[in-house]
Design a protein around this motif. Structure first.
Motif, mmCIF file in Angstrom:
data_model
loop_
_atom_site.group_PDB
_atom_site.id
_atom_site.type_symbol
_atom_site.label_atom_id
_atom_site.label_comp_id
_atom_site.label_asym_id
_atom_site.label_seq_id
_atom_site.Cartn_x
_atom_site.Cartn_y
_atom_site.Cartn_z
ATOM 1 N N GLN A 109 -7.307 1.670 5.900
ATOM 2 C CA GLN A 109 -7.063 1.299 4.388
ATOM 3 C C GLN A 109 -5.831 0.940 4.481
ATOM 4 O O GLN A 109 -5.336 -0.026 3.756
ATOM 5 N N THR A 110 -4.670 1.479 4.290
ATOM 6 C CA THR A 110 -3.133 0.948 4.719
ATOM 7 C C THR A 110 -2.895 -0.249 5.467
ATOM 8 O O THR A 110 -1.949 -0.600 5.469
ATOM 9 N N ASN A 111 -3.751 -0.274 6.218
ATOM 10 C CA ASN A 111 -3.425 -0.919 7.326
ATOM 11 C C ASN A 111 -3.853 -2.410 6.398
ATOM 12 O O ASN A 111 -3.095 -3.734 7.205
ATOM 13 N N ALA A 112 -5.156 -2.387 5.979
ATOM 14 C CA ALA A 112 -5.212 -3.046 5.002
ATOM 15 C C ALA A 112 -4.472 -4.052 4.115
ATOM 16 O O ALA A 112 -4.583 -4.987 3.534
ATOM 17 N N ILE A 113 -4.316 -2.928 4.001
ATOM 18 C CA ILE A 113 -3.004 -2.998 2.704
ATOM 19 C C ILE A 113 -1.852 -3.740 2.695
ATOM 20 O O ILE A 113 -1.681 -4.833 2.110
ATOM 21 N N TYR A 114 -1.293 -3.278 4.325
ATOM 22 C CA TYR A 114 -0.282 -3.985 4.405
ATOM 23 C C TYR A 114 -1.014 -5.870 5.250
ATOM 24 O O TYR A 114 0.382 -6.540 5.240
ATOM 25 N N ARG A 115 -1.929 -5.753 5.444
ATOM 26 C CA ARG A 115 -1.988 -7.378 6.048
ATOM 27 C C ARG A 115 -2.254 -7.703 4.671
ATOM 28 O O ARG A 115 -1.403 -9.381 4.450
ATOM 29 N N LYS A 116 -2.988 -7.249 3.337
ATOM 30 C CA LYS A 116 -2.499 -8.650 2.466
ATOM 31 C C LYS A 116 -1.926 -8.665 1.729
ATOM 32 O O LYS A 116 -1.554 -9.605 0.817
ATOM 33 N N LEU A 164 -6.326 -5.870 -3.504
ATOM 34 C CA LEU A 164 -6.847 -4.734 -3.346
ATOM 35 C C LEU A 164 -7.675 -4.686 -4.077
ATOM 36 O O LEU A 164 -8.620 -4.514 -5.526
ATOM 37 N N THR A 165 -8.768 -3.698 -2.956
ATOM 38 C CA THR A 165 -10.057 -2.221 -3.547
ATOM 39 C C THR A 165 -9.361 -1.939 -4.520
ATOM 40 O O THR A 165 -8.418 -0.807 -3.870
ATOM 41 N N PRO A 166 -10.651 -1.092 -5.437
ATOM 42 C CA PRO A 166 -9.225 -0.160 -6.181
ATOM 43 C C PRO A 166 -9.563 1.519 -5.433
ATOM 44 O O PRO A 166 -8.547 2.307 -5.609
ATOM 45 N N ALA A 167 -10.023 1.667 -4.063
ATOM 46 C CA ALA A 167 -10.069 3.135 -2.783
ATOM 47 C C ALA A 167 -8.521 2.528 -2.530
ATOM 48 O O ALA A 167 -7.198 3.262 -1.990
ATOM 49 N N GLU A 168 -8.183 1.159 -2.182
ATOM 50 C CA GLU A 168 -6.781 0.440 -0.838
ATOM 51 C C GLU A 168 -5.534 0.039 -2.827
ATOM 52 O O GLU A 168 -4.350 0.713 -2.434
ATOM 53 N N PHE A 193 7.936 -0.987 -13.504
ATOM 54 C CA PHE A 193 7.179 -1.067 -12.155
ATOM 55 C C PHE A 193 6.259 -0.637 -12.016
ATOM 56 O O PHE A 193 5.458 -1.372 -11.434
ATOM 57 N N MET A 194 5.664 -0.269 -12.924
ATOM 58 C CA MET A 194 4.296 0.305 -13.351
ATOM 59 C C MET A 194 3.320 -1.229 -13.002
ATOM 60 O O MET A 194 2.052 -1.694 -12.760
ATOM 61 N N GLU A 195 3.521 -2.162 -14.435
ATOM 62 C CA GLU A 195 3.582 -3.382 -14.483
ATOM 63 C C GLU A 195 3.030 -4.643 -12.924
ATOM 64 O O GLU A 195 2.518 -5.112 -12.432
ATOM 65 N N LEU A 196 4.460 -4.401 -12.205
ATOM 66 C CA LEU A 196 4.984 -4.848 -11.160
ATOM 67 C C LEU A 196 4.030 -4.390 -10.098
ATOM 68 O O LEU A 196 3.198 -5.095 -9.755
ATOM 69 N N VAL A 197 4.203 -3.275 -10.222
ATOM 70 C CA VAL A 197 2.852 -3.325 -8.819
ATOM 71 C C VAL A 197 1.185 -3.290 -9.202
ATOM 72 O O VAL A 197 0.487 -3.910 -8.355
ATOM 73 N N GLU A 198 0.587 -2.629 -10.513
ATOM 74 C CA GLU A 198 -0.480 -3.542 -10.756
ATOM 75 C C GLU A 198 -1.120 -5.151 -10.589
ATOM 76 O O GLU A 198 -1.579 -5.710 -10.359
ATOM 77 N N ASP A 199 0.144 -6.684 -10.737
ATOM 78 C CA ASP A 199 0.023 -6.989 -10.634
ATOM 79 C C ASP A 199 0.148 -7.353 -9.176
ATOM 80 O O ASP A 199 -1.104 -8.535 -9.219
ATOM 81 N N SER A 200 1.275 -7.078 -8.727
ATOM 82 C CA SER A 200 0.899 -7.512 -7.189
ATOM 83 C C SER A 200 -0.428 -7.312 -6.250
ATOM 84 O O SER A 200 -0.997 -7.378 -4.998
ATOM 85 N N PHE A 201 -0.837 -5.951 -6.901
ATOM 86 C CA PHE A 201 -1.967 -4.992 -6.362
ATOM 87 C C PHE A 201 -2.938 -6.525 -6.716
ATOM 88 O O PHE A 201 -4.092 -6.934 -5.601
ATOM 89 N N VAL A 202 -3.656 -6.643 -7.570
ATOM 90 C CA VAL A 202 -4.384 -8.332 -8.542
ATOM 91 C C VAL A 202 -4.321 -9.796 -7.211
ATOM 92 O O VAL A 202 -5.678 -9.436 -7.020
ATOM 93 N N ASP A 203 -2.951 -9.430 -7.032
ATOM 94 C CA ASP A 203 -2.494 -10.723 -6.238
ATOM 95 C C ASP A 203 -2.793 -10.568 -5.134
ATOM 96 O O ASP A 203 -3.098 -11.724 -4.356
#
Length: 190
Positions: free
Chosen positions: A136-143, A102-106, A89-99
């Motif tokens: 930041q959450t709005n930016a995350i949802y948009r991305k 997302l900034t480190p704060a996001e 799950f954490m690998e999937l989350v990290e891969d998605s964040f990279v895709d």
């Protein structure tokens, strides 16, 4: 499921044997104390019964220990599977964040959001205002291409389920059904 049913039967057998032996010893003591038995049983028969009851108690102990050992093994296997699933799950989350870029704060806000923290709780943990967290959450949802927290979390769950289906070896019945469908589709092609 087979192990659980078998262990229930082992535990039940252990309890029945131990209960029978306990009732024998308690009954023997009470009958001697109250004097219910008018004619004593033969000494050899009594010894055989006591040896059988003692053997029954030992057998009940052994059966209980076996059931406990099996239960502990199942628990350890389940914990190992949970650790693997958590890592996946954490690998999937990290891969998605990279895709998503997302900034480190996001990333941090997204993780807190996935864990179920409220906007106010995330702001408190990060030492920022709720307005900053909302932005930041709005930016995350948009991305991520989602409209809210539940869709964000469901996206990860869907990806996990899809990965599990891909990694799971197909069952013979499913393979037969799938090959039958493929054959029917090929036959219907001109």
């Amino acid at each position: 499921m087979g192990f659980a049913v078998r262990d229930r039967h082992i535990i039940l057998a252990a309890l029945v044997v131990q209960a029978f032996c306990a009732f024998f010893f308690i009954g023997d003591i009470l009958s001697a104390y109250i004097g219910l038995r008018s004619t004593p049983i033969a000494w050899r028969l009594r010894e055989i019964i006591e040896i059988g009851a003692a053997f029954g108690l030992v057998l009940g102990f052994v059966l209980g220990a076996v059931a406990l050992y099996r239960s502990r093994q199942r628990h350890q296997r389940a914990e190992a599977k949970l650790r693997v699933a958590s890592g996946v799950f954490m690998e999937l989350v990290e891969d998605s964040f990279v895709d998503w870029g997302l900034t480190p704060a996001e990333r941090e806000v997204a993780l807190f959001s996935i864990k179920g923290f409220s906007t106010a709780e995330i702001a408190g943990l990060r030492g920022t205002s709720e307005g900053t967290i909302k932005a930041q959450t709005n930016a995350i949802y948009r991305k991520a291409g989602v409209s809210g927290r539940s869709q964000l979390l469901s996206q990860f769950i869907e990806d996990l389920i899809d990965d599990a289906l891909i990694l799971e070896p197909s069952r013979p019945a499913e393979a037969d059904r799938t090959s039958g469908l493929a054959d029917a589709q090929r036959a219907s092609m001109p």
